[in-house]
Enzyme design. Structure first.
Site, PDB file in Angstrom:
ATOM      1  N   HIS A 179      -0.667   6.840   5.026  1.00  0.00           N
ATOM      2  CA  HIS A 179      -1.149   7.776   4.004  1.00  0.00           C
ATOM      3  C   HIS A 179      -2.630   7.532   3.703  1.00  0.00           C
ATOM      4  CE1 HIS A 179       2.345  10.111   2.640  1.00  0.00           C
ATOM      5  NE2 HIS A 179       3.061   9.076   3.019  1.00  0.00           N
ATOM      6  N   GLU A 222      -4.830   9.541   2.685  1.00  0.00           N
ATOM      7  CA  GLU A 222      -5.306  10.240   1.476  1.00  0.00           C
ATOM      8  C   GLU A 222      -5.222   9.343   0.246  1.00  0.00           C
ATOM      9  OE1 GLU A 222      -2.320  10.462   2.582  1.00  0.00           O
ATOM     10  OE2 GLU A 222      -0.952  10.587   0.875  1.00  0.00           O
ATOM     11  N   CYS A 225       1.942  11.428   7.617  1.00  0.00           N
ATOM     12  CA  CYS A 225       3.301  10.919   7.417  1.00  0.00           C
ATOM     13  C   CYS A 225       4.338  11.923   7.935  1.00  0.00           C
ATOM     14  CB  CYS A 225       3.537  10.540   5.956  1.00  0.00           C
ATOM     15  SG  CYS A 225       4.971   9.453   5.774  1.00  0.00           S
TER      16      CYS A 225
END
Ligand code: MN
Length: 256
Positions: free
Chosen positions: A217, A219, A111
């Protein structure tokens, strides 16, 4: 030995009367742990010599998400829709990114991190997609829904990219929590994924070392919403492990 992976921290303010905290979301740590790395949170450090001490210890750098990068760092004047900037974080992350890429230390940008990589190498940003890119999608949709796993839009991936090989697909649906994005691509970077409105959603370096940035994102998706993203973290951690024995630090420790 597991590779030591620095995760760049953001500045969080919970109460006005308290000093700010440095930290980052648990999902970044979880993703590195799952992939076999040893995560280490790196606070913003603006003294370059001290930052270099931290940098030298690391086998790889994860540039994590966060607020907007100060437009002065890429020669632009602030747009009226520019969000909060954290100049200390810019001054810490931009050198980390430049050093790592110049010295072939693996870098993964997420990001804000893809934007840091681009700015560090001389690229520019859209400061606010809705007001600067006509007919753009809503890239803040997962944020608006307050759901990190909300799949906001599709991306198409360049089938000839290493990123496509890594992910094993040429199209995905992803989360999206950004109002800024890459504008002019920096030399040495290649765009490898795009949203349907043309916004760049992933880049990779053109050299041999691991340089990957994604605008979404992963993660927040890798644990369960889309475990295919574990491949990205695994490849990153493996690259960090491979970098380690070649590092000047490892050599100096072995042969004092
Ligand atoms: Mn997006």
């Amino acid at each position: 030995m597991k590779p030591l992976i620095g995760i760049s921290c953001g500045t969080f303010r919970d109460h006005a009367w308290c000093p700010p905290s440095y930290g980052h979301r648990q999902t970044y740590v979880d993703a590195i742990l799952r992939a076999g790395g040893a995560p280490l949170l790196i606070p913003p450090v603006t003294d370059e010599a001290t930052l270099r001490v931290l940098y030298e210890r690391l086998d790889g750098i994860l540039l994590a998400g966060g607020g907007d990068i100060a437009p002065s760092t890429y020669g632009d004047a602030p747009h009226e829709k520019l969000g909060l900037v954290d100049s200390a974080r810019d001054d810490s992350e931009l050198p980390l990114a430049r050093w790592a890429i110049a010295e072939a230390k693996p870098v993964l940008g997420i990001c804000r991190g893809i934007q840091v990589i681009n700015v560090a190498l001389g690229g520019t940003l859209y400061q606010d997609i809705p007001s600067q890119v006509s007919d753009s999608l809503r890239h803040t949709l997962s944020y608006e829904r307050e759901d990190w796993t909300y799949m906001a839009h599709d991306i198409s991936i360049d089938p000839n990219s290493r990123f496509a090989q890594l992910m094993g697909v040429q199209a995905m649906t992803i989360n999206s929590l950004h109002h800024q994005s890459l504008k002019e691509l920096a030399p040495g970077l290649q765009a490898v994924a795009w949203a349907p409105d043309g916004i760049v959603e992933a880049v990779e370096g053109q050299g041999d070392s691991f340089v990957v940035g994604v605008q979404c994102h992963p993660e927040a998706l890798q644990a369960s919403a889309d475990p295919r993203w574990q491949a990205l973290f695994l490849a990153f951690v493996e690259s960090c492990a491979a970098y380690r024995p070649n590092s000047a630090l490892a050599a100096s420790l072995t042969h004092p």
